[in-house]
Design a protein around this motif. Structure first.
Motif, PDB file in Angstrom:
ATOM      1  N   LYS A 100       0.845  -1.194   0.000  1.00 49.30           N
ATOM      2  CA  LYS A 100       0.000   0.000   0.000  1.00 49.30           C
ATOM      3  C   LYS A 100       0.878   1.242   0.000  1.00 49.30           C
ATOM      4  CE  LYS A 100      -2.630  -2.432   3.595  1.00 49.30           C
ATOM      5  NZ  LYS A 100      -1.438  -3.091   4.184  1.00 49.30           N
ATOM      6  N   ALA A 101       0.267   2.361  -0.377  1.00 51.76           N
ATOM      7  CA  ALA A 101       0.907   3.663  -0.238  1.00 51.76           C
ATOM      8  C   ALA A 101      -0.171   4.702   0.034  1.00 51.76           C
ATOM      9  CB  ALA A 101       1.682   4.028  -1.503  1.00 51.76           C
ATOM     10  N   GLY A 102       0.135   5.645   0.885  1.00 51.94           N
ATOM     11  CA  GLY A 102      -0.817   6.692   1.230  1.00 51.94           C
ATOM     12  C   GLY A 102      -0.371   7.493   2.438  1.00 51.94           C
ATOM     13  N   TYR A 103       0.225   6.805   3.401  1.00 50.35           N
ATOM     14  CA  TYR A 103       0.705   7.480   4.603  1.00 50.35           C
ATOM     15  C   TYR A 103       2.164   7.932   4.414  1.00 50.35           C
ATOM     16  CZ  TYR A 103      -3.522   6.100   7.064  1.00 50.35           C
ATOM     17  OH  TYR A 103      -4.843   5.956   7.449  1.00 50.35           O
ATOM     18  N   ASP A 104       2.644   8.651   5.399  1.00 51.47           N
ATOM     19  CA  ASP A 104       3.991   9.223   5.369  1.00 51.47           C
ATOM     20  C   ASP A 104       5.041   8.160   5.074  1.00 51.47           C
ATOM     21  OD1 ASP A 104       6.070  11.190   5.965  1.00 51.47           O
ATOM     22  OD2 ASP A 104       6.393   9.978   7.757  1.00 51.47           O
ATOM     23  N   MET A 105       5.899   8.441   4.090  1.00 56.67           N
ATOM     24  CA  MET A 105       6.956   7.495   3.740  1.00 56.67           C
ATOM     25  C   MET A 105       8.324   8.163   3.614  1.00 56.67           C
ATOM     26  SD  MET A 105       7.800   4.430   3.274  1.00 56.67           S
ATOM     27  CE  MET A 105       9.289   3.609   2.701  1.00 56.67           C
ATOM     28  N   TRP A 106       8.402   9.304   2.923  1.00 58.44           N
ATOM     29  CA  TRP A 106       9.674  10.024   2.821  1.00 58.44           C
ATOM     30  C   TRP A 106       9.392  11.521   2.881  1.00 58.44           C
ATOM     31  CZ3 TRP A 106       8.062   7.081  -1.531  1.00 58.44           C
ATOM     32  CH2 TRP A 106       7.680   7.804  -2.658  1.00 58.44           C
ATOM     33  N   PRO A 107      10.433  12.334   3.146  1.00 58.32           N
ATOM     34  CA  PRO A 107      10.224  13.780   3.336  1.00 58.32           C
ATOM     35  C   PRO A 107       9.775  14.471   2.056  1.00 58.32           C
ATOM     36  CG  PRO A 107      12.368  13.087   4.179  1.00 58.32           C
ATOM     37  CD  PRO A 107      11.830  11.947   3.384  1.00 58.32           C
ATOM     38  N   GLY A 108       9.197  15.640   2.242  1.00 56.41           N
ATOM     39  CA  GLY A 108       8.850  16.471   1.105  1.00 56.41           C
ATOM     40  C   GLY A 108       7.412  16.289   0.651  1.00 56.41           C
ATOM     41  N   PRO A 109       6.990  17.058  -0.347  1.00 52.38           N
ATOM     42  CA  PRO A 109       5.582  17.073  -0.755  1.00 52.38           C
ATOM     43  C   PRO A 109       5.130  15.853  -1.533  1.00 52.38           C
ATOM     44  CG  PRO A 109       6.878  18.526  -2.154  1.00 52.38           C
ATOM     45  CD  PRO A 109       7.788  18.074  -1.066  1.00 52.38           C
ATOM     46  N   TYR A 110       6.046  14.995  -1.950  1.00 51.30           N
ATOM     47  CA  TYR A 110       5.667  13.833  -2.767  1.00 51.30           C
ATOM     48  C   TYR A 110       5.829  12.520  -2.015  1.00 51.30           C
ATOM     49  CZ  TYR A 110       6.933  17.682  -5.832  1.00 51.30           C
ATOM     50  OH  TYR A 110       7.077  18.933  -6.378  1.00 51.30           O
ATOM     51  N   GLY A 111       5.893  12.592  -0.674  1.00 51.50           N
ATOM     52  CA  GLY A 111       6.174  11.399   0.113  1.00 51.50           C
ATOM     53  C   GLY A 111       4.990  10.838   0.868  1.00 51.50           C
ATOM     54  N   GLU A 112       3.766  11.296   0.554  1.00 58.31           N
ATOM     55  CA  GLU A 112       2.571  10.754   1.191  1.00 58.31           C
ATOM     56  C   GLU A 112       1.339  11.168   0.386  1.00 58.31           C
ATOM     57  OE1 GLU A 112       1.560  12.395   5.026  1.00 58.31           O
ATOM     58  OE2 GLU A 112       2.606  14.258   4.598  1.00 58.31           O
ATOM     59  N   TRP A 113       0.179  10.728   0.823  1.00 58.33           N
ATOM     60  CA  TRP A 113      -1.130  11.031   0.239  1.00 58.33           C
ATOM     61  C   TRP A 113      -1.392  10.271  -1.063  1.00 58.33           C
ATOM     62  CZ3 TRP A 113      -4.483  12.592   3.577  1.00 58.33           C
ATOM     63  CH2 TRP A 113      -4.075  13.377   4.669  1.00 58.33           C
ATOM     64  N   LYS A 117       2.395  10.725  -8.695  1.00 58.61           N
ATOM     65  CA  LYS A 117       3.849  10.655  -8.499  1.00 58.61           C
ATOM     66  C   LYS A 117       4.189   9.798  -7.284  1.00 58.61           C
ATOM     67  CE  LYS A 117       8.016  13.445  -7.794  1.00 58.61           C
ATOM     68  NZ  LYS A 117       8.828  12.658  -8.729  1.00 58.61           N
ATOM     69  N   TYR A 118       3.494  10.045  -6.167  1.00 58.89           N
ATOM     70  CA  TYR A 118       3.796   9.297  -4.946  1.00 58.89           C
ATOM     71  C   TYR A 118       3.452   7.819  -5.080  1.00 58.89           C
ATOM     72  CZ  TYR A 118       3.120   7.539  -0.167  1.00 58.89           C
ATOM     73  OH  TYR A 118       3.148   6.774   0.981  1.00 58.89           O
ATOM     74  N   LEU A 119       2.258   7.518  -5.568  1.00 61.98           N
ATOM     75  CA  LEU A 119       1.832   6.123  -5.634  1.00 61.98           C
ATOM     76  C   LEU A 119       2.761   5.301  -6.517  1.00 61.98           C
ATOM     77  CD1 LEU A 119      -2.054   6.510  -5.924  1.00 61.98           C
ATOM     78  CD2 LEU A 119      -0.727   5.932  -3.885  1.00 61.98           C
ATOM     79  N   MET A 120       3.111   5.838  -7.668  1.00 61.37           N
ATOM     80  CA  MET A 120       3.947   5.071  -8.597  1.00 61.37           C
ATOM     81  C   MET A 120       5.378   4.937  -8.098  1.00 61.37           C
ATOM     82  SD  MET A 120       2.590   5.903 -12.409  1.00 61.37           S
ATOM     83  CE  MET A 120       1.181   4.936 -12.981  1.00 61.37           C
ATOM     84  N   ALA A 121       5.917   6.023  -7.549  1.00 64.81           N
ATOM     85  CA  ALA A 121       7.278   5.943  -7.004  1.00 64.81           C
ATOM     86  C   ALA A 121       7.327   4.983  -5.823  1.00 64.81           C
ATOM     87  CB  ALA A 121       7.744   7.336  -6.580  1.00 64.81           C
ATOM     88  N   SER A 122       6.302   5.027  -4.979  1.00 58.16           N
ATOM     89  CA  SER A 122       6.294   4.166  -3.804  1.00 58.16           C
ATOM     90  C   SER A 122       6.242   2.698  -4.205  1.00 58.16           C
ATOM     91  CB  SER A 122       5.098   4.507  -2.910  1.00 58.16           C
ATOM     92  OG  SER A 122       5.073   3.645  -1.789  1.00 58.16           O
ATOM     93  N   LEU A 123       5.393   2.364  -5.174  1.00 64.18           N
ATOM     94  CA  LEU A 123       5.303   0.957  -5.581  1.00 64.18           C
ATOM     95  C   LEU A 123       6.619   0.493  -6.193  1.00 64.18           C
ATOM     96  CD1 LEU A 123       3.854  -1.684  -5.915  1.00 64.18           C
ATOM     97  CD2 LEU A 123       2.765  -0.789  -7.984  1.00 64.18           C
ATOM     98  N   ASP A 124       7.251   1.329  -6.985  1.00 64.34           N
ATOM     99  CA  ASP A 124       8.558   0.941  -7.544  1.00 64.34           C
ATOM    100  C   ASP A 124       9.551   0.632  -6.425  1.00 64.34           C
ATOM    101  OD1 ASP A 124       7.735   1.127 -10.156  1.00 64.34           O
ATOM    102  OD2 ASP A 124       8.557   3.143 -10.476  1.00 64.34           O
ATOM    103  N   GLN A 125       9.558   1.461  -5.388  1.00 63.95           N
ATOM    104  CA  GLN A 125      10.445   1.208  -4.246  1.00 63.95           C
ATOM    105  C   GLN A 125      10.067  -0.099  -3.544  1.00 63.95           C
ATOM    106  OE1 GLN A 125      10.718   4.457  -1.487  1.00 63.95           O
ATOM    107  NE2 GLN A 125      11.038   5.998  -3.075  1.00 63.95           N
ATOM    108  N   SER A 126       8.756  -0.314  -3.365  1.00 62.67           N
ATOM    109  CA  SER A 126       8.300  -1.523  -2.663  1.00 62.67           C
ATOM    110  C   SER A 126       8.732  -2.782  -3.398  1.00 62.67           C
ATOM    111  CB  SER A 126       6.775  -1.493  -2.511  1.00 62.67           C
ATOM    112  OG  SER A 126       6.366  -0.471  -1.630  1.00 62.67           O
TER     113      SER A 126
END
Length: 323
Positions: A100-113, A117-126
């Motif tokens: 999942k992605a949605g909560y705080d993960m990394w600093p800055g404006p693209y690291g949560e919610w 940009k956030y959802l796709m970057a987070s899944l790639d990291q996961s």
């Protein structure tokens, strides 16, 4: 030298039962293993490995993670990646892995919610942390009131079309955005597989707000997290607050929550469980499994003994609540 893991040959004849997830081809175990606690970098890896082996050997095919599970953030997924490398790669096609992605993960404006940009970057990291090519299920972890819902939902659609997830889910969204999300995903040929929400005998918000009714009507699965209310629905607090308990540490449970009224209710629930020949925890899990729309219940485990007890809920009889 580390002992090689070979899954139990009777893992699908070991008492687990499977439930169809809404109107889909997916069958989930009635009890799924959550990695929220006990699988982070602060936890002994060999204990996490032992619990995961026990789970799979007893028919638990669904492992539930999120980008920031740990602590530290990301470390539960790193544990999953190590387990894949050491034990589970030969069994990948038997596993149903979610993140999942949605909560705080990394600093800055693209690291949560819920931005694309956030959802796709987070899944790639996961995927890199878990050392897998795709997840079986990817969730929007929480409702974002500021990002257009179309942006969040289209990101989910594109993630499936890119082959990075087989199915998508929604977690912790209110009913009206959930209805919009259901319609959007259906119109884009990526149907909503499942909703994940907090449901237990002390917190029935998904039922009270109509979410479980909506899931049942539309053929969306429902998976319950926090089924034991952070330990309140166990025998741990029936006689006060034990030293070293989660409530004594005050992080997720506060001492002021254990009011005389709540304690009386817990003791009454426990009396019912004793009459049923069960522990309070077993009965609390069984209660969830017999609710409308519920496909599976997510349990955590700090030991194989704890997981063994929780698995008894699979075959427990329903009960009429008398409160």
């Amino acid at each position: 030298m580390k002992k090689l893991y070979f899954a139990a040959e009777n893992r699908y004849d070991n008492g687990m039962e499977y439930e169809r997830c809404g109107r889909s081809g997916v069958l989930l175990p009635k009890v799924s293993l959550g990695f929220w606690h006990n699988f982070g970098s602060v936890d002994p890896y060999e204990r996490s490995r032992e619990i995961t082996h026990y789970a799979f050997d007893h028919g638990i095919t669904h492992f539930d993670l999120a980008n920031n599970y740990g602590p530290v953030y990301g470390s539960a997924e790193e544990t999953m990646g190590r387990l894949m490398d050491e034990d589970f790669r030969p069994y990948r096609d038997e596993l149903f892995i979610s993140s999942k992605a949605g909560y705080d993960m990394w600093p800055g404006p693209y690291g949560e919610w819920g931005s694309r940009k956030y959802l796709m970057a987070s899944l790639d990291q996961s995927l890199k942390r878990m050392k897998i090519d795709y997840v079986d299920l990817f969730y929007s972890h929480r409702y974002d009131p500021d990002t257009p819902l179309e942006e969040t939902l289209q990101a989910l659609v594109d993630i499936v079309r890119q082959g990075k997830a087989l199915y998508v889910g929604i977690s912790n969204w209110p009913l009206e955005p959930l209805k919009f999300g259901y319609d959007y995903l259906k119109a884009h040929d990526v149907p909503l597989l499942i909703y994940q929400g907090r449901l237990n005998m002390l917190d029935r918000q998904p039922q009270e707000t109509g979410i479980t009714d909506f899931c049942a009507e539309k053929g969306v699965g429902f998976i319950a997290f926090s089924p034991l209310a952070q330990g309140l629905l166990t025998d741990r607090y029936l006689n006060g607050i034990p030293e070293g308990s989660r409530m004594s540490k005050g992080k997720f449970l506060k001492e002021e929550m254990l009011t005389p009224e709540l304690l009386a209710k817990l003791r009454l629930y426990n009396e019912i469980a004793v009459r049923r020949g069960e522990t309070l925890a077993e009965m609390a899990l069984a209660w969830i499994l017999h609710q409308k729309a519920v496909t599976s219940v997510l349990v955590g485990a700090s030991s194989t003994a704890q997981l063994e007890k929780n698995l008894k809920s699979v075959s427990a009889a329903p009960f009429e609540e008398l409160l």
